[in-house]
Each structure stands twice: as C-alpha cells, then as structure tokens.
Design a protein around this motif. Structure first.
Motif, PDB file in Angstrom:
ATOM      1  N   ARG A 123     -53.280  45.558 -13.029  1.00 49.76           N
ATOM      2  CA  ARG A 123     -52.089  45.100 -13.815  1.00 49.76           C
ATOM      3  C   ARG A 123     -51.132  46.492 -13.760  1.00 49.76           C
ATOM      4  O   ARG A 123     -51.753  47.550 -13.861  1.00 49.76           O
ATOM      5  CB  ARG A 123     -52.426  45.161 -15.401  1.00 49.76           C
ATOM      6  CG  ARG A 123     -53.283  43.710 -15.684  1.00 49.76           C
ATOM      7  CD  ARG A 123     -53.507  43.712 -17.159  1.00 49.76           C
ATOM      8  NE  ARG A 123     -54.526  42.514 -17.559  1.00 49.76           N
ATOM      9  CZ  ARG A 123     -54.374  41.954 -18.617  1.00 49.76           C
ATOM     10  NH1 ARG A 123     -53.276  41.918 -19.495  1.00 49.76           N
ATOM     11  NH2 ARG A 123     -55.241  41.136 -19.064  1.00 49.76           N
ATOM     12  N   CYS A 124     -49.712  46.014 -13.923  1.00 48.71           N
ATOM     13  CA  CYS A 124     -48.907  47.286 -14.010  1.00 48.71           C
ATOM     14  C   CYS A 124     -49.000  48.097 -15.293  1.00 48.71           C
ATOM     15  O   CYS A 124     -48.940  49.187 -15.037  1.00 48.71           O
ATOM     16  CB  CYS A 124     -47.580  46.645 -13.982  1.00 48.71           C
ATOM     17  SG  CYS A 124     -47.085  45.500 -13.050  1.00 48.71           S
ATOM     18  N   THR A 125     -49.890  47.421 -16.265  1.00 53.08           N
ATOM     19  CA  THR A 125     -49.941  48.116 -17.657  1.00 53.08           C
ATOM     20  C   THR A 125     -51.382  48.726 -17.766  1.00 53.08           C
ATOM     21  O   THR A 125     -51.904  49.088 -18.802  1.00 53.08           O
ATOM     22  CB  THR A 125     -49.912  47.125 -18.842  1.00 53.08           C
ATOM     23  OG1 THR A 125     -50.469  45.891 -18.270  1.00 53.08           O
ATOM     24  CG2 THR A 125     -48.370  46.557 -18.980  1.00 53.08           C
ATOM     25  N   GLU A 130     -50.051  32.569 -21.259  1.00 55.21           N
ATOM     26  CA  GLU A 130     -48.746  33.357 -21.421  1.00 55.21           C
ATOM     27  C   GLU A 130     -47.409  32.313 -20.820  1.00 55.21           C
ATOM     28  O   GLU A 130     -46.459  32.552 -21.161  1.00 55.21           O
ATOM     29  CB  GLU A 130     -48.917  34.679 -20.435  1.00 55.21           C
ATOM     30  CG  GLU A 130     -47.951  35.641 -20.866  1.00 55.21           C
ATOM     31  CD  GLU A 130     -48.336  37.372 -20.597  1.00 55.21           C
ATOM     32  OE1 GLU A 130     -49.772  37.319 -20.273  1.00 55.21           O
ATOM     33  OE2 GLU A 130     -47.532  38.096 -20.175  1.00 55.21           O
ATOM     34  N   GLY A 190     -51.833  43.777 -22.533  1.00 54.32           N
ATOM     35  CA  GLY A 190     -51.736  42.867 -23.817  1.00 54.32           C
ATOM     36  C   GLY A 190     -50.385  42.574 -24.538  1.00 54.32           C
ATOM     37  O   GLY A 190     -50.165  42.224 -25.687  1.00 54.32           O
ATOM     38  N   ALA A 191     -49.315  42.764 -23.655  1.00 55.44           N
ATOM     39  CA  ALA A 191     -47.920  42.751 -24.395  1.00 55.44           C
ATOM     40  C   ALA A 191     -47.727  41.073 -24.609  1.00 55.44           C
ATOM     41  O   ALA A 191     -48.201  40.216 -23.782  1.00 55.44           O
ATOM     42  CB  ALA A 191     -46.703  43.002 -23.276  1.00 55.44           C
TER      43      ALA A 191
HETATM   44  C1  UN1 Z   1     -48.466  43.160 -15.297  1.00 55.14           C
HETATM   45  O1  UN1 Z   1     -49.443  43.807 -15.134  1.00 55.14           O
HETATM   46  O2  UN1 Z   1     -47.488  43.109 -14.425  1.00 55.14           O
HETATM   47  O3  UN1 Z   1     -49.295  43.139 -21.108  1.00 55.14           O
HETATM   48  C2  UN1 Z   1     -47.861  42.156 -16.605  1.00 55.14           C
HETATM   49  C3  UN1 Z   1     -49.921  42.778 -20.334  1.00 55.14           C
HETATM   50  C4  UN1 Z   1     -49.608  41.265 -19.491  1.00 55.14           C
HETATM   51  C5  UN1 Z   1     -48.892  41.386 -18.893  1.00 55.14           C
HETATM   52  C6  UN1 Z   1     -49.102  42.457 -17.579  1.00 55.14           C
HETATM   53  N1  UN1 Z   1     -49.240  40.524 -20.753  1.00 55.14           N
HETATM   54  O4  UN1 Z   1     -51.095  43.401 -19.569  1.00 55.14           O
END
Ligand code: UN1
Length: 512
Positions: A303-305, A126, A463-464
């Motif tokens: 993960r924030c996601t 990334e 997975g962004a």
């Molecule tokens: C985060 O969790 O702060 O989409 C970033 C995603 C990663 C980026 C996460 N590409 O989970």
C-alpha cells in the motif's frame, strides 16, 4: 463455489474454470467491447500461482487510445448537459450492483491481485462507499453565492467539467483506486479513458461492466488496457485530454508530470510513501504491535500507506521488538482465499526481486534482520516474501528512506518524542504517519508537526475513509487530493458568474 471451501492443504486448486466469467477480455470504446487494433494481447496471472491464467487482455496502442479519446469527446457533448442528479442516479444503480456482486468481485480480486479475501472485500467496499459518496454529490456539487458589491447584481460560482480525462491506476487497489477517480470524474460531468495497471486488468473490466449495466451512456467511460509506453504516453500527449489523474510510483509520476507539461494538462499525482508508526514510551504496546502488523504486512506491504518504518522510543524498544518477532512468526503466508492466511503474495516476479534486493541492501547497511528476509516457497508456487523485520535501523539507511512496496519494515530506535518527530519527517515522502501514545499533548503536537497528508493517533497508517481527502505532502503528491470533496476540485474547474439586472453600466471597484 469451490473457492469458499479453500483447503489450506491444497490452496492452489482454484483454477479459471471455477469462475463462470469469460477468459478473453476486450477494450471498451464508445460503448463497444473491441480487441486492440493490432490484435496483440497479454495475460493476467494469479500471483499466488502464476500457472493460473486469469484471462487474456488486449495490449492496446496509440490507435486504440485515439479511438477512445474520440469516443469520449463525442460523448462529452451530451454527458456535460446531463443534469448532475441524473448522472448520480446511474452511480447509485452501479453502487447497488456492486453490493450484490461484492463477494464474487472480492474473490476474483484475491485471485488476480493476491490480497487476502478480507482485504479484497474491503477494497470492493471502498468502491461501494466511493460510488455512493460521488452519487450523492450529484445533488450537491456546491458552489458559492456571495453578495455583490453593486446593487442589482448577482454573484456566484459553479463547478464546470473539464472534458475528456485520462485515468492511470495501479494494481494494489485494483477497484478502489479506479473508483476514486472514475466516480468523481463522472459526477462532475467529464468523460473518461481509464488505463488500468496490466497486473490487474480483470477488476477494471468488472468496474466498467457494472457501470455499463447501470446505464452509463456509450463513450462516457472508455477502458483501454496496455503498457505505460503504448497506452499511457499517447494518453498524456493527446491534445483532447484535459487532465491526467495518476496513482503510482514517484519515478513514474515525475515522468507523467513532464509528459503533460507541453499541452498544459492538469495533472493530479498520488505517488510513493515511506510511512512511519511512532511508538511512544506511554503507548499501549499490544495495541501498537497490532497496528504495526496490520500497517506493515497488510496487503503484503503493498500500500502507498504501508508502515515501512517503526520509530520506537528506546524505553519500550526491547518490548516492542520481542512482541513483534513473536507475532510475525504467527502470521500465515499463503493463498488469500484460505481463511487462515494473513499475508498473501507480492504482485509479480519483478516486485519479488526488488524486495529481496532491498533486504540484501538492509543487511549490507548493517541493519539487524530479526524476522523473515527470504522468499517463501513453502507458501506456494507464487511470489511469496516472508514478513520481514529489521532492527537497529538508522534513519539515513536506504531501507529507511526508499519505498520498498513489500512486507518489510524497519525498527528505528529514538531517544524521545522530539527525535521521533524529526526522524518521521526526515524523508522525501509525506503520505501517512501514525503515533501511539496516551499523552494528549504529544498526540496533538504530532498532528500539528508531522509532515504528512494523513495522520493517525492510536491507529495504523492504513485505513483512510473515502469521504476525507486522500493524498500526501512533499514528493508524495503535487498538491491535489483524491477522495473527499477535494476530488471534485481535481475533476472540475470553477466558473465565477455575475448577472447584472440593474439595466445600466455598473463598474466594479468604481461605482459603489
Ligand atoms: C493506497 O495504498 O494506494 O488507507 C491506497 C488505506 C486504503 C487506501 C490505500 N484505504 O490504506
């Protein structure tokens, strides 16, 4: 390297001596590697085995911040005048070095942060992607040219850099998130002071070391390690810093916003998430279960996601539940350098305690604990939490509302699609949501109605990719987006330029 042959029977044999790099690290200010003025230090530990010390780092304070900002301010005068394509060439070189060092960096990341090796490679990838993406922007940075309403007058807009920017980054993506901020900031012509999280200082050291090797001029990038109080706050209060870009928790983000208000700093905030995967009655259930396992337990849920809610149609609830319980039982927990390990440790002891507390809260609220629920001491001496699944969770319960940031997810049964969307949106956060369905009408309705900055169909919440905006609605952010061309909006501001070549006074709105 011994680490490549990590033995599952003895996964903790990998020690600092395995790595050739130095173990005593320094701040980077004005192109010099320097200790904290106070001489204080802190240690970075391996979360899979806290007796493994990664390195000793300077614990900086306000004096170090002042020196870093002063260096960045001086460097800004030449960096802002360096043509953007030339700035881009330095980033292209950095990207090339990152490619060459990818494997070594990934291994160091697993050791320092805990994420399993495949994910650590993804984190470094990334960085590579973001570095090349930003480098290419050096030949774009598009503005607008528009017709003027008057004859013999030219009208256009260009991006201008902001000056010295402060970057405050978390530990869960130890290189990727610093790169999301550094690379766009640099290509736009800003100079930077980076304050990385104290749990993962090594990977920021590596990123800055690589930029130095790529030829970044002295003072353009400065690196200051230390706590939020001793480094973050002075940076936020400093009159010569024009922007703070922060990724971290919503509570800290609110404090960042407040601290930046008196000096009218621009503030870009990426904060918490409580992301949901919606599984409809027509979904491919095996695919959805794969998605939940990856979305909820990848990066140990840090993960924030991360998918910390699974909103499931009642018609498939029992099937999804049973498949998940079986598959969770097969997830191997341990040191991420071992190839068969799927889930690594959580970052530190405080995090472990918080996650275990939330598991107790879930039980006390009446949720059914179906899998995990405990610290795992079999997996190793570090901070391991078993992948945990709650069932029969109500949308209003704390385990369905608050960010846990660990390997814990909650099954929330619903009656139909409409209720699934309502439950998904019944949350203070709005980062990422996924829906599993084969019904195109349902998929597009969800994409329209879900209140989140990222939405996925038939793929999990994580997975962004770097060339689209990354960020969230509601309390997840304050309207800005990292990554994509939107990151240029964070790190530049618009100038509208008019050139009148008529040789006479022309009055806009009056003389046409
Ligand atoms: C985060 O969790 O702060 O989409 C970033 C995603 C990663 C980026 C996460 N590409 O989970």
């Amino acid at each position: 390297m011994a680490a490549t042959q990590a033995n599952p029977q003895a996964p903790f044999e990998i020690k600092p001596s395995t790595f050739s790099g130095q173990t005593q690290f320094l701040n980077y200010i004005g192109g010099q590697w320097v200790p904290a003025k106070s001489g204080k230090t802190f240690q970075s530990l391996n979360p899979a085995d806290p007796s493994d010390v990664i390195g000793v780092f300077p614990a900086a304070g306000p004096d170090d911040v002042n020196a870093a900002v002063a260096a960045a301010k001086t460097a800004y005068e030449t960096w802002r005048l360096t043509p953007a394509p030339v700035r881009g060439e330095i980033l292209f070189r950095a990207g090339q070095i990152l490619i060459e060092r990818k494997e070594e960096l990934a291994r160091e990341m697993t050791r320092e942060m805990g994420k399993v090796l495949a994910e650590a490679r993804g984190d470094v990838q990334e960085v590579i992607d973001m570095t090349f993406y930003a480098a290419g922007e050096g030949r774009r940075l598009f503005g607008q040219t528009v017709p003027s309403e008057l004859q013999n007058k030219f009208a256009m807009s260009v991006r201008a850099p902001l000056g010295v920017v402060g970057l405050i980054t978390p530990w869960n993506f130890p290189m990727a998130i610093p790169s999301w901020k550094l690379m766009p900031a640099l290509i736009c012509g800003n100079t930077c002071v980076l304050k990385p999280a104290s749990d993962t200082p090594l990977l920021s050291h590596r990123l800055v070391e690589i930029l130095e090797e790529a030829g970044i001029p002295k003072g353009v990038v400065n690196l200051v390690y230390g706590s939020g109080r001793e480094v973050g706050e002075p940076l936020m209060a400093h009159k010569d810093v024009t922007l703070i870009s922060f990724t971290g928790s919503t509570d800290v983000g609110r404090r960042v916003n407040e601290a930046c208000a008196p000096t009218f700093k621009r503030v870009s905030l990426e904060m918490g998430g409580k992301n949901a995967i919606l599984i409809m009655d027509d979904a491919n259930l095996d695919l959805a279960v794969d998605g939940v396992l990856w979305g909820a337990f990848g990066t140990s849920g840090q993960r924030c996601t991360a998918a910390s809610r699974v909103i499931v149609h009642k018609a498939v609830h029992a099937q999804v539940r049973d498949k998940l319980v079986k598959r969770i039982g097969e997830l191997k927990l341990g040191y991420g350098l071992n190839p068969d390990v799927k889930v690594g440790p959580v970052i530190n002891e405080a995090s472990l305690k918080k996650i275990l507390e939330y598991i107790e809260i879930g039980k006390a609220e009446g949720a059914t604990l179906l899998a995990g629920g405990q610290r795992d001491t079999q997996a190793g001496p570090g901070w391991f939490v078993q992948p945990t699944l709650f069932d029969n969770v109500k949308s209003t319960m704390r385990v369905a509302q608050e960010e846990i940031f660990g390997p814990v997810t909650a099954l929330i049964p619903v009656n139909d699609f409409k209720e699934a969307i309502e439950v998904a949106n019944n949350i203070q956060f709005g980062l990422s949501t996924a829906i599993y369905t084969k019904n195109v009408n349902q998929a597009f309705t969800a994409l329209r109605d879900l209140e989140s900055g990222l939405c996925y169909v038939n793929a999990p919440t994580i997975g962004a990719e770097v060339h689209l905006p990354f960020g969230g609605m509601k309390d997840t952010g304050n309207g800005h987006r990292d990554a994509g061309s939107t990151s240029l909006d964070v790190f530049s501001e618009w100038k509208s330029l008019y050139v009148d070549y008529s040789d006479k006074l022309q009055r806009a709105q009056i003389d046409h």
